[in-house]
Write an enzyme that holds these catalytic residues in place. Sequence first.
Site, mmCIF file in Angstrom:
data_model
loop_
_atom_site.group_PDB
_atom_site.id
_atom_site.type_symbol
_atom_site.label_atom_id
_atom_site.label_comp_id
_atom_site.label_asym_id
_atom_site.label_seq_id
_atom_site.Cartn_x
_atom_site.Cartn_y
_atom_site.Cartn_z
ATOM 1 N N ASP A 127 0.794 -1.229 0.000
ATOM 2 C CA ASP A 127 0.000 0.000 0.000
ATOM 3 C C ASP A 127 0.825 1.276 0.000
ATOM 4 O OD1 ASP A 127 -2.603 -1.158 -0.047
ATOM 5 O OD2 ASP A 127 -2.226 -1.847 1.997
ATOM 6 N N ASP A 134 -6.229 -5.155 -5.308
ATOM 7 C CA ASP A 134 -6.026 -3.796 -4.788
ATOM 8 C C ASP A 134 -4.710 -3.179 -5.268
ATOM 9 O OD1 ASP A 134 -7.334 -5.768 -3.203
ATOM 10 O OD2 ASP A 134 -7.494 -4.411 -1.501
HETATM 11 N N1 GLY Z 1 -6.989 -2.143 -0.054
HETATM 12 C C1 GLY Z 1 -7.710 -2.666 1.022
HETATM 13 C C2 GLY Z 1 -9.181 -2.603 0.841
HETATM 14 O O1 GLY Z 1 -9.667 -2.189 -0.189
HETATM 15 O O2 GLY Z 1 -9.867 -2.985 1.764
#
Ligand code: GLY
Length: 404
Positions: free
Chosen positions: A112, A182
């Site tokens: 992330d 993601d």
């Molecule tokens: N990237 C984590 C979520 O979308 O929960």
Amino acid sequence: MDRETMERSNEEWLNGVYEKLLVKMKAECRRVGTDIPYTTGEDGMYHDILETPYGKTPDGEPYLGNWTNGFWPGMLWQMYHATGDEAYKTAAQGVEKRLEVVLEDPEAVGHDLGFMFLQSSVSNYRETGDREARRRALLAAAELTARFNLDGKFIRAWSGPRDSQQGKRMGGGDIRGWMIIDSMMNLPLLYWASQELDDPRFAKIAVSHAKTAQQYIVRPDGSCNHIVAFDPDTGEYINNPGGQGYKQGSSWSRGQSWAVYGVALSYRHTKDPSFLDTAKQCAHYCIANMAVTDWLPMVDYRQPAQPVKYDSTAGMITACGLLEIASHVEENEARFYTEAAYRILRACDAKFANWDPEKDSILTGGTYFYHDPSGENTELPIIYADYFFIEAVLRLRGNELFEW
Ligand code: GLY
């Protein structure tokens, strides 16, 4: 409604929302400043993440690496770009300095880094040319590339040992070989680094990951797996554990939205037409599903009819993805995607928005994951619903900051 009337109605809605946004965000910025919000407390107000469970490690230590910590500075940079009000810039830069500590612990940090540092450091650098912001963003890009698995050709998602709690929660397995949809939203940090350094290394890793996602995550009907597991040593495909949606093989709506927007962004940065095709395939799947629920996204497009459970965040991200696709296609086609984006935004505004400037957060209705016996992560105000709402509104007005 004929097209002209519909477009006039959309424009009136947009102008009204923008006026409310200016008032609400000015008040929020004054109250929140360099605190890092995730959701509101019982008082309806934001509290710094370190004062909440979202800002702690499983051992209860303070932790600033939560993946959502870039969204507040991202919102502030959007508002600074739209208004020129220095208060937004000052607060965003203060948050960014707080986030720098995240880069010091490569063991804790996950994929992330893109979310966190695109919206803080890259946005700062784009708006002000700040060299310290550029340095932070390049460090983040370097740490993200280090997560690339050479044999499997994917960026590893979460950190932790093979038998981590995260793996157990998401359906078991060895998370060292996990890639997730993601991550598509984190790739723009790598595209940015390649452009900034005039060095293709970073972008090549991004493209390689995106191709693996096309092959293993996106299904032929445009639905997606959340997680795909590979053998971390050989890179061989193992299976696709369930993740944050209803069940293994279902269709978690936020994951779908990451696919729409994330794959479209890979098209923007590479001009590889297969990415635009895949983004459209995922977009059509989302549109077909939301068209039958009054344009309000469920948490999972394959969840049971009861109980009804919404996720406004999926709607906001999908809307931004549709607007991204619209920017790459000819006019008539663009109208189709733009109109779908308006429908989602307006439906969520009508059902979930709170425009009271004395209270923090605009949209409630955000759901972190489907199975939530405590209910504490279901249909609540989540910071990234607001980020993507603001991005979409400003984009429709033509005065957004491109943060990806
Ligand atoms: N990237 C984590 C979520 O979308 O929960």
